[in-house]
Design an enzyme around this catalytic site. Sequence first.
Site, PDB file in Angstrom:
ATOM      1  N   TYR A 138       0.828  -1.217   0.000  1.00  0.00           N
ATOM      2  CA  TYR A 138       0.000   0.000   0.000  1.00  0.00           C
ATOM      3  C   TYR A 138       0.859   1.263   0.000  1.00  0.00           C
ATOM      4  O   TYR A 138       0.342   2.365  -0.179  1.00  0.00           O
ATOM      5  CB  TYR A 138      -0.937   0.046   1.218  1.00  0.00           C
ATOM      6  CG  TYR A 138      -1.861  -1.139   1.389  1.00  0.00           C
ATOM      7  CD1 TYR A 138      -2.045  -2.074   0.373  1.00  0.00           C
ATOM      8  CD2 TYR A 138      -2.572  -1.329   2.570  1.00  0.00           C
ATOM      9  CE1 TYR A 138      -2.883  -3.159   0.542  1.00  0.00           C
ATOM     10  CE2 TYR A 138      -3.423  -2.410   2.740  1.00  0.00           C
ATOM     11  CZ  TYR A 138      -3.567  -3.323   1.732  1.00  0.00           C
ATOM     12  OH  TYR A 138      -4.403  -4.395   1.914  1.00  0.00           O
ATOM     13  N   LEU A 151     -17.242  -3.786   2.482  1.00  0.00           N
ATOM     14  CA  LEU A 151     -18.323  -3.002   1.870  1.00  0.00           C
ATOM     15  C   LEU A 151     -18.336  -3.188   0.355  1.00  0.00           C
ATOM     16  O   LEU A 151     -18.940  -2.401  -0.367  1.00  0.00           O
ATOM     17  CB  LEU A 151     -18.143  -1.511   2.212  1.00  0.00           C
ATOM     18  CG  LEU A 151     -18.074  -1.213   3.710  1.00  0.00           C
ATOM     19  CD1 LEU A 151     -17.685   0.234   3.968  1.00  0.00           C
ATOM     20  CD2 LEU A 151     -19.411  -1.535   4.379  1.00  0.00           C
TER      21      LEU A 151
HETATM   22  N1  NAP Z   1      -5.231  -8.691   1.828  1.00  0.00           N
HETATM   23  C1  NAP Z   1      -5.616  -8.181   0.691  1.00  0.00           C
HETATM   24  O1  NAP Z   1      -5.244  -8.638  -0.407  1.00  0.00           O
HETATM   25  C2  NAP Z   1      -6.541  -6.996   0.723  1.00  0.00           C
HETATM   26  C3  NAP Z   1      -7.210  -6.600  -0.463  1.00  0.00           C
HETATM   27  C4  NAP Z   1      -8.092  -5.509  -0.389  1.00  0.00           C
HETATM   28  C5  NAP Z   1      -8.284  -4.862   0.819  1.00  0.00           C
HETATM   29  N2  NAP Z   1      -7.599  -5.249   1.945  1.00  0.00           N
HETATM   30  C6  NAP Z   1      -7.751  -4.537   3.244  1.00  0.00           C
HETATM   31  O2  NAP Z   1      -9.144  -4.405   3.541  1.00  0.00           O
HETATM   32  C7  NAP Z   1      -9.471  -3.031   3.698  1.00  0.00           C
HETATM   33  C8  NAP Z   1     -10.908  -2.753   3.285  1.00  0.00           C
HETATM   34  O3  NAP Z   1     -11.135  -3.143   1.951  1.00  0.00           O
HETATM   35  P1  NAP Z   1     -11.290  -2.105   0.737  1.00  0.00           P
HETATM   36  O4  NAP Z   1     -10.535  -0.865   1.042  1.00  0.00           O
HETATM   37  O5  NAP Z   1     -10.945  -2.878  -0.482  1.00  0.00           O
HETATM   38  O6  NAP Z   1     -12.836  -1.824   0.623  1.00  0.00           O
HETATM   39  P2  NAP Z   1     -14.083  -1.542   1.611  1.00  0.00           P
HETATM   40  O7  NAP Z   1     -13.644  -1.314   2.997  1.00  0.00           O
HETATM   41  O8  NAP Z   1     -15.061  -2.597   1.304  1.00  0.00           O
HETATM   42  O9  NAP Z   1     -14.661  -0.186   0.986  1.00  0.00           O
HETATM   43  C9  NAP Z   1     -13.956   1.004   0.993  1.00  0.00           C
HETATM   44  C10 NAP Z   1     -14.780   2.016   0.193  1.00  0.00           C
HETATM   45  O10 NAP Z   1     -16.046   2.183   0.827  1.00  0.00           O
HETATM   46  C11 NAP Z   1     -16.287   3.560   1.085  1.00  0.00           C
HETATM   47  N3  NAP Z   1     -16.965   3.626   2.393  1.00  0.00           N
HETATM   48  C12 NAP Z   1     -16.447   3.288   3.597  1.00  0.00           C
HETATM   49  N4  NAP Z   1     -17.362   3.442   4.564  1.00  0.00           N
HETATM   50  C13 NAP Z   1     -18.489   3.879   3.962  1.00  0.00           C
HETATM   51  C14 NAP Z   1     -19.771   4.216   4.438  1.00  0.00           C
HETATM   52  N5  NAP Z   1     -20.095   4.141   5.733  1.00  0.00           N
HETATM   53  N6  NAP Z   1     -20.700   4.656   3.532  1.00  0.00           N
HETATM   54  C15 NAP Z   1     -20.395   4.744   2.218  1.00  0.00           C
HETATM   55  N7  NAP Z   1     -19.184   4.433   1.701  1.00  0.00           N
HETATM   56  C16 NAP Z   1     -18.244   3.998   2.572  1.00  0.00           C
HETATM   57  C17 NAP Z   1     -14.940   4.206   1.105  1.00  0.00           C
HETATM   58  O11 NAP Z   1     -15.010   5.525   0.637  1.00  0.00           O
HETATM   59  P3  NAP Z   1     -14.576   6.759   1.593  1.00  0.00           P
HETATM   60  O12 NAP Z   1     -13.131   6.551   1.876  1.00  0.00           O
HETATM   61  O13 NAP Z   1     -14.875   7.936   0.746  1.00  0.00           O
HETATM   62  O14 NAP Z   1     -15.444   6.649   2.809  1.00  0.00           O
HETATM   63  C18 NAP Z   1     -14.146   3.377   0.109  1.00  0.00           C
HETATM   64  O15 NAP Z   1     -14.329   3.835  -1.202  1.00  0.00           O
HETATM   65  C19 NAP Z   1      -8.418  -2.344   2.820  1.00  0.00           C
HETATM   66  O16 NAP Z   1      -8.355  -0.960   3.038  1.00  0.00           O
HETATM   67  C20 NAP Z   1      -7.191  -3.118   3.197  1.00  0.00           C
HETATM   68  O17 NAP Z   1      -6.708  -2.707   4.459  1.00  0.00           O
HETATM   69  C21 NAP Z   1      -6.763  -6.319   1.911  1.00  0.00           C
END
Ligand code: NAP
Length: 306
Positions: A56, A197
């Site tokens: 990241y 999400l």
């Molecule tokens: N191990 C792996 O390979 C891997 C892969 C992917 C992710 N991850 C980890 O998992 C974490 C979470 O996954 P992710 O970042 O892919 O996606 P996520 O948490 O499912 O979604 C993040 C998105 O949702 C929006 N969001 C968050 N809260 C919200 C709410 N209450 N209402 C409306 N929109 C909302 C955020 O926008 P805003 O920022 O504008 O709120 C952002 O665009 C990552 O950040 C990372 O740490 C790990």
Amino acid sequence: MVQSSKAARSEVESSGQNTIPQLGFGTYRTGGYTCFNAVQHALEVGYRHIDTAMAYENEAAVGRAIEVSDVNRDDVFLTTKIKGYPELVEYDRLLEAAEGCLQRLGTDYIDLLLVHWWNPAADMESTLAAMDRLVEEGTVNNIGVSNFSVDQLRQAIRLSDSPIRTNQVKHHAYWQSDDVVKFCQERDITVTAYSPLAEGRLATDEQLAAIGDRYGKSAAQVAVRWLLQQENVVTIPKTVTPEHTRRNMDVFDFSLTEQEMAEVSNVEGPWWYRTNREGGELHQLRGALGAVVPDSAYNTVMSRIR
Ligand SMILES: NC(=O)c1ccc[n+]([C@@H]2O[C@H](COP(=O)([O-])OP(=O)(O)OC[C@H]3O[C@@H](n4cnc5c(N)ncnc54)[C@H](OP(=O)(O)O)[C@@H]3O)[C@@H](O)[C@H]2O)c1
């Protein structure tokens, strides 16, 4: 198993070396001041589990936010990950990579170190021997894996002296990693559900919104709550929006009924998720393209058409 909201609440507050707080804070696709501010705010409002990764390129911002916050380092459960490239997970390289993580994070220990994904060209025995050594030396408290299939997880368990604490996998209402979750539940391994999400898409799901209305909660809160009510599952929603940061953790004062849990499990989701499931059209297309088209090319094309 449906956990009581009281039990879940106490888990988000606890941290320390061996308890993984059930609700963590993701940091993918953010960096610099945006990431620094987001993590600082998350700590301020009560998150005690922060997820980052070498890939990241934001470990320095995450580490600095923890350092300047009013929260003691020992009260934060900090996870980072080492990229799964064969040249980075070979014994000596992994030790060096972990040293890099420690330096960028500005800490002398990592609560949970994960291998980010597995590349079959690498030697898992050598990787896990290095991870074990980091635990023996005390620079890493817990080790785990990410994006491992059940077979890869079995292999990791067999090769490691230290317990594999978690498998961090994509698991949300539109994309359920049921086989991994079931295996982890049977072995008492924590599943860290990422993209809870669906990268924001679940926040506008009408079925989840309708369930949330019954409790004065949003669709996003229902999506998070659905994960927290699954046995051995923790999750790490990501946001850089302060209001979302607060709302995503405001999920411990209601419970979904068994029927509502099933309803969320059965939501259809957008075409991307439906067709990518095992047996779905895109899933079959990927299988047909097989070895001819590398993952990187396939993923690039798909990310453009989503
Ligand atoms: N191990 C792996 O390979 C891997 C892969 C992917 C992710 N991850 C980890 O998992 C974490 C979470 O996954 P992710 O970042 O892919 O996606 P996520 O948490 O499912 O979604 C993040 C998105 O949702 C929006 N969001 C968050 N809260 C919200 C709410 N209450 N209402 C409306 N929109 C909302 C955020 O926008 P805003 O920022 O504008 O709120 C952002 O665009 C990552 O950040 C990372 O740490 C790990």
